[in-house]
Write a protein that holds these residues in place. Structure first.
Motif, PDB file in Angstrom:
ATOM      1  N   ARG A 212       0.809  -1.226   0.000  1.00  0.00           N
ATOM      2  CA  ARG A 212       0.000   0.000   0.000  1.00  0.00           C
ATOM      3  C   ARG A 212       0.840   1.274   0.000  1.00  0.00           C
ATOM      4  NH1 ARG A 212      -5.419  -1.213   1.050  1.00  0.00           N
ATOM      5  NH2 ARG A 212      -5.848   1.020   1.117  1.00  0.00           N
ATOM      6  N   ARG A 213       2.151   1.141   0.171  1.00  0.00           N
ATOM      7  CA  ARG A 213       2.994   2.330   0.246  1.00  0.00           C
ATOM      8  C   ARG A 213       4.361   2.046  -0.346  1.00  0.00           C
ATOM      9  NH1 ARG A 213       6.483   4.549   4.606  1.00  0.00           N
ATOM     10  NH2 ARG A 213       6.762   6.768   4.205  1.00  0.00           N
ATOM     11  N   MET A 214       4.875   3.020  -1.103  1.00  0.00           N
ATOM     12  CA  MET A 214       6.231   2.996  -1.628  1.00  0.00           C
ATOM     13  C   MET A 214       6.870   4.322  -1.235  1.00  0.00           C
ATOM     14  SD  MET A 214       5.450   1.778  -5.542  1.00  0.00           S
ATOM     15  CE  MET A 214       4.172   0.553  -5.924  1.00  0.00           C
ATOM     16  N   ALA A 215       8.115   4.283  -0.800  1.00  0.00           N
ATOM     17  CA  ALA A 215       8.784   5.522  -0.407  1.00  0.00           C
ATOM     18  C   ALA A 215      10.251   5.449  -0.762  1.00  0.00           C
ATOM     19  CB  ALA A 215       8.616   5.777   1.090  1.00  0.00           C
ATOM     20  N   GLY A 216      10.796   6.581  -1.176  1.00  0.00           N
ATOM     21  CA  GLY A 216      12.196   6.604  -1.542  1.00  0.00           C
ATOM     22  C   GLY A 216      12.635   7.985  -1.994  1.00  0.00           C
ATOM     23  N   LYS A 217      13.384   8.027  -3.109  1.00  0.00           N
ATOM     24  CA  LYS A 217      13.993   9.267  -3.557  1.00  0.00           C
ATOM     25  C   LYS A 217      13.841   9.471  -5.061  1.00  0.00           C
ATOM     26  CE  LYS A 217      16.269  11.120   0.018  1.00  0.00           C
ATOM     27  NZ  LYS A 217      16.221  12.539   0.377  1.00  0.00           N
ATOM     28  N   TRP A 218      13.790  10.744  -5.461  1.00  0.00           N
ATOM     29  CA  TRP A 218      13.888  11.103  -6.867  1.00  0.00           C
ATOM     30  C   TRP A 218      15.214  11.835  -7.074  1.00  0.00           C
ATOM     31  CZ3 TRP A 218      14.715  16.174  -8.118  1.00  0.00           C
ATOM     32  CH2 TRP A 218      14.358  17.141  -7.167  1.00  0.00           C
ATOM     33  N   VAL A 219      15.672  11.828  -8.303  1.00  0.00           N
ATOM     34  CA  VAL A 219      16.855  12.595  -8.668  1.00  0.00           C
ATOM     35  C   VAL A 219      16.595  13.206 -10.038  1.00  0.00           C
ATOM     36  CG1 VAL A 219      18.040  10.632  -9.715  1.00  0.00           C
ATOM     37  CG2 VAL A 219      19.375  12.578  -8.918  1.00  0.00           C
ATOM     38  N   GLY A 220      17.067  14.425 -10.257  1.00  0.00           N
ATOM     39  CA  GLY A 220      16.836  15.090 -11.532  1.00  0.00           C
ATOM     40  C   GLY A 220      17.686  16.340 -11.660  1.00  0.00           C
TER      41      GLY A 220
END
Length: 254
Positions: A212-220
């Motif tokens: 039900r949940r995904m969590a982490g990081k973005w990079v750009g």
């Protein structure tokens, strides 16, 4: 004599709730109806869990188990793809898997999730980014429809369903056990602060056992060609992708 594979934790929780195996199965079916996720829990399924024949519940059953027992599924004695895992901020800008202190039976990290695990549905996407020109951190929200095809997840924000008007978001993801990796693209509004700029980058998320949940990081990249990063989270809102459901969430996220 109890064998090492027997799930004594689940059995103890069930007995503590004063439920027979059949009672628990019925309660799980009722929970599925209340959660809008009907399931086919049976006494035989509960027996398979407690005997260790079935070592990990499918996400739909994991969510029903949490609803009935009031305990996180990783504390119910199952062998999960990631042992006793909850995604949490590590206070250093990243996200880790939180390990429960309950002494739950550990799992091998190489164990794949059930083949029929499906992440299709409506998800609330939330990310944070720092604006150097405004010297402030902002949050972006979108209602996104995710569709799964094997290990691939494709996502698209619903019309008008973003915290910044006319700012559509696209996701192209691949899931490997509890790790989701891929890319994102966001087209900002022509009349908005970023004047129609198109941003894109990479993303990696950890999936909780319930799915039900995904969590982490973005990079750009930023406008000055600097590399930026920040937290990103997806939360499941609705497993339906019907026309009525899509229409329901085609509005600004709260």
């Amino acid at each position: 004599m109890t064998t090492a594979s027997t799930n004594d934790v689940l059995r103890a929780v069930r007995i503590g709730l004063r439920m027979s195996q059949d009672d628990l199965a019925k309660a799980l079916r009722r929970a599925g109806e209340e959660l809008g996720e009907p399931n086919e829990a049976s006494k035989r399924l509960v027996q398979r869990w407690e005997s260790g024949t079935s070592r990990a519940p499918r996400p739909v059953y994991a969510r029903a188990l949490e609803h009935v027992t009031g305990r996180p599924v990783e504390s119910l004695g199952f062998t999960l793809p990631v042992p006793q895992a909850r995604v949490h901020s590590d206070s250093s800008g990243g996200h880790d898997m939180d390990h429960s202190p309950d002494g739950v039976q550990a799992a091998t990290a190489t164990q794949p999730p059930p083949m029929d695990m499906n992440y299709s549905g409506i998800w609330l996407s939330r990310y944070e980014f720092f604006s150097s020109s405004r010297d402030e951190t902002f949050e972006g929200k979108h209602y996104v429809v995710l569709l799964q095809h094997g290990p691939r997840l494709t996502g698209q924000s619903l019309p008008g369903a973003s915290s910044n008007p006319d700012s559509p978001l696209s996701l192209d993801l691949t899931i490997d056990r509890n790790v989701v990796t891929g890319s994102w693209i966001e087209q900002t509004a022509a009349d908005g602060y970023y004047q129609g700029a198109r941003y894109h980058g990479a993303i990696q998320l950890l999936v909780e056992p319930t799915g039900r949940r995904m969590a982490g990081k973005w990079v750009g990249f930023g406008k000055d060609f600097d590399v930026n990063t920040g937290p990103w989270e997806l939360r499941l809102i609705d497993t339906s992708t019907s026309k009525a459901t899509l229409q329901k969430y085609s509005g600004t996220p709260e």
